[in-house]
Design an enzyme around this catalytic site. Structure first.
Site, PDB file in Angstrom:
ATOM      1  N   LYS A  95       1.042  -1.261  -0.059  1.00 39.91           N
ATOM      2  CA  LYS A  95      -0.007  -0.058  -0.111  1.00 39.91           C
ATOM      3  C   LYS A  95       0.791   1.257  -0.047  1.00 39.91           C
ATOM      4  O   LYS A  95       0.910   1.891   0.978  1.00 39.91           O
ATOM      5  CB  LYS A  95      -0.793  -0.062   1.287  1.00 39.91           C
ATOM      6  CG  LYS A  95      -2.145   0.791   0.931  1.00 39.91           C
ATOM      7  CD  LYS A  95      -3.082   0.279   0.000  1.00 39.91           C
ATOM      8  CE  LYS A  95      -4.190   1.219  -0.522  1.00 39.91           C
ATOM      9  NZ  LYS A  95      -4.961   0.640  -1.650  1.00 39.91           N
ATOM     10  N   SER A 109      -8.799  -0.539  -5.273  1.00 32.25           N
ATOM     11  CA  SER A 109      -9.022  -0.049  -3.876  1.00 32.25           C
ATOM     12  C   SER A 109     -10.615   0.102  -3.713  1.00 32.25           C
ATOM     13  O   SER A 109     -11.290  -0.834  -3.908  1.00 32.25           O
ATOM     14  CB  SER A 109      -8.400   1.169  -3.470  1.00 32.25           C
ATOM     15  OG  SER A 109      -6.870   0.587  -3.100  1.00 32.25           O
TER      16      SER A 109
END
Length: 622
Positions: free
Chosen positions: A192, A392
């Site tokens: 991430k 996402s």
């Protein structure tokens, strides 16, 4: 005196009302005049001109009227489905003698979008329709579209520069340390990397590994797509050692382009116009190289979308944000209401969710997901069609799907969650300020942006992030029928392209929106799978602003030569990065968002991002 004051207030009120009425009448006259100019005329013979003075996007942003009134530069955007519909209609339209691509100021698109438009142009060309491309210079995205042309023209003073995906990004850690800002980062997922600019001064090994794999795959797809469309183009030397090639040509880039089959013809716009006139009709002897044209806007208007259908199409495009917003942003309240109203007002039998989003707010993503789940509860088949980007939060809203379509170049995955809370206790200390007070619990006054967070709050927020990640994994696991442990392996915030995502079972099939609509109709047992678009209609002010913007020349689209175009692209990328940083620090605290994905798509930054960039440049004296 009271009587005088009352009379004065009444006069001021009347004056303000008259000014408001005058302004409304003024804009109504402008709107009527522009509508008269834009009213679809009869389409005659000529060349359909696709003059892309901006990016191709899933859903253009709504132009606020205030931006027009303030003189703010408004960039043009072209809706993907309109572009595809125009090209496919032109393919069999006898009035369209040729399709002309004007790519001088093309603003780019996501790789999957470029692939869809290139494929449509190739279909037209295979049907016998001449396709001609012109630009002063070509860079990666524009050349992928041009490669589908039967003739590629370039200005003799131009040239090509193929940079490939990748490049540097901004890291803010050094700056926020100097300013004394304490960026409290809460995250799950070793890939991430959206939070790394706030915690590091360079890429982590994990982020570099993921980027190398993603960029390498996208570059391979670009190279294969161009080579397939234009076999005579000798790409290898332009990609491996362009400096040597140009030096051998004594700096004459355009001649080297012709010699290696990259372009077919050299000529300015006059020469190009004369060539088009030979195909589309016109006076090729005129100095301006005049040819008969069919305007893009008029042709799109002459080929409208179906008015009614049984397959609802809900668009989730742009950053996912809380509350309400216009087109170009996927606001949780706005998008969910569109679907709820669509279910109530239309006799829908199936639902297609078109996703083109890097994600954003987890709360807003969940609102949209729950609205889609309501459609499923009512027995509607749900098909997701992923556009250029569905990462996402964009993947979060895709989890209710019965089947997911994507393109090989779709950017997806990025299954992970993070949060950022900035505090300024160190900044205050630098100027001699401090905070103090009485607290009744460990959470009194938290999160305290002036005094800093407490260890208890940090533990609570991190636990919430980890719980949110588990929810994300669970939703994907149930949707894709994969063990949670397996989803965690392919999750961790890592980004994938559609081809690999299909192998990982994150998507089911390759195909575009038309294939998704057809599949939804099949699952609903419909004889005719006509779509109905669940969209917010632009208001009066937005229509005026859009009409005015469509008449403007985009002076902010960068110079047309190759080097200036690349420099402009990087400037836009840095401006977008600064804007993303500002929005991240001031937006929803808990986010499922892929910021690194955005840099792979349309080039132009928002107006507010460009203003922020100009302010930074001015402060730095650059």
């Amino acid at each position: 005196m009271k009587l005088v004051r009352g009379a004065w207030k009444l006069l001021v009120g009347i004056k303000d009302a008259l000014v408001l009425v005058a302004m409304l009448l003024f804009f109504a006259v402008i709107f009527a005049a522009l509508n008269a100019r834009q009213r679809p005329a009869a389409i005659g013979d000529g060349a359909l001109v696709l003059k892309f003075d901006g990016p191709i996007v899933e859903q253009p942003e709504e132009v606020p009227l205030t931006a027009i009134v303030s003189g703010q530069q408004i960039g043009k955007q072209y809706r993907l489905r309109d572009v595809l519909r125009a090209i496919d209609a032109a393919r069999t339209d006898g009035r369209v003698k040729a399709i002309v691509l004007d790519l001088d100021r093309f603003g780019g698109a996501y790789p999957a979008v470029l692939g869809e438009v290139q494929a449509a142009l190739l279909r037209a060309r295979a049907a016998g329709k001449p396709v001609l491309a012109f630009a002063t210079a070509y860079t990666d995205g524009g050349y992928r579209l041009a490669s589908a042309a039967s003739e590629i023209w370039m200005d003799p003073l131009g040239g090509t520069m193929f940079a490939g995906p990748g490049g540097n990004q901004l890291f803010y850690k050094g700056l926020i340390d100097k300013l004394g800002i304490n960026a409290h980062v809460y995250r799950v997922g070793k890939f991430k990397s959206a939070v790394e600019p706030y915690t590091r001064t360079d890429q982590s090994p994990e982020a570099r590994e993921a980027s190398q794999a993603l960029y390498g795959a996208l570059f391979d797809q670009w190279r294969e797509a161009v080579a397939t469309a234009r076999p005579k183009a000798q790409l290898a030397p332009w990609l491996s050692n362009p400096a040597q090639l140009i030096t051998q040509a004594q700096g004459d880039v355009s001649r080297a382009n012709v010699a290696t089959g990259i372009v077919d013809k050299l000529g300015d716009r006059v020469a190009f116009g004369r060539r088009v006139a030979q195909l589309a009709g016109g006076d090729d002897k005129k100095v301006a190289g005049w040819f008969r044209t069919i305007g893009y806007d008029a042709y799109v208007a002459a080929n409208p979308l179906p008015k009614k259908g049984k397959v609802g199409v809900l668009t989730v495009a742009g950053e996912i944000v809380d509350g309400d917003a216009g087109p170009g942003k996927a606001a949780g309240d706005t998008v969910s209401k569109l679907l709820y109203d669509g279910l109530a007002d239309n006799d829908l039998k199936a639902l297609v969710v078109r996703v083109d989003s890097p994600g954003g707010s987890v709360l807003a993503s969940e609102k949209i997901r729950l609205a889609i789940m309501e459609a499923k509860r009512r027995g509607l088949p749900v098909v997701v069609s992923m556009g250029g980007l569905a990462a996402s939060g964009g993947y979060w809203v895709s989890t209710p799907a019965d089947v997911i379509f994507a393109e090989p170049g779709t950017i997806t995955g990025s299954i992970g969650i993070f949060g950022i809370i900035p505090t300024f206790e160190n900044t205050l200390r630098k100027i001699g300020l401090s905070t103090d007070g009485v607290k009744t619990t460990p959470l009194s006054g938290q999160p305290d942006v002036l005094g800093g967070t407490t260890p208890e709050l940090d533990r609570i927020v991190q636990a919430g992030i980890e719980h949110g990640y588990l929810q994300f994994l669970t939703r994907v696991s149930q949707s894709r029928k994969l063990p949670i442990a397996r989803v965690n392996e392919i999750g961790q915030g890592r980004v994938w392209i559609g081809g690999i995502a299909q192998q990982l079972k994150l998507v089911d099939r390759f195909g575009g929106l038309d294939e998704a609509i057809a599949e939804a109709g099949k699952r609903a047992r419909l004889d005719d799978a006509k779509p109905v678009w669940l969209e917010k209609k632009p208001g009066f002010a937005a229509q005026i602003a859009q009409q005015i913007a469509s008449q403007e020349d985009d002076d902010d689209a960068g110079a047309p030569d190759a080097l200036s175009r690349l420099a402009w692209q990087r400037q836009q990328a840095f401006a977008s990065a600064l804007g993303d940083a500002k929005r991240m620090l001031g937006g929803a605290a808990v986010r499922a968002q892929c910021l690194e994905c955005v840099g792979l798509g349309p080039i132009a930054a928002r107006a507010e991002d460009r203003n922020l960039w100009q302010l930074v440049v001015a402060r730095l004296g650059l």
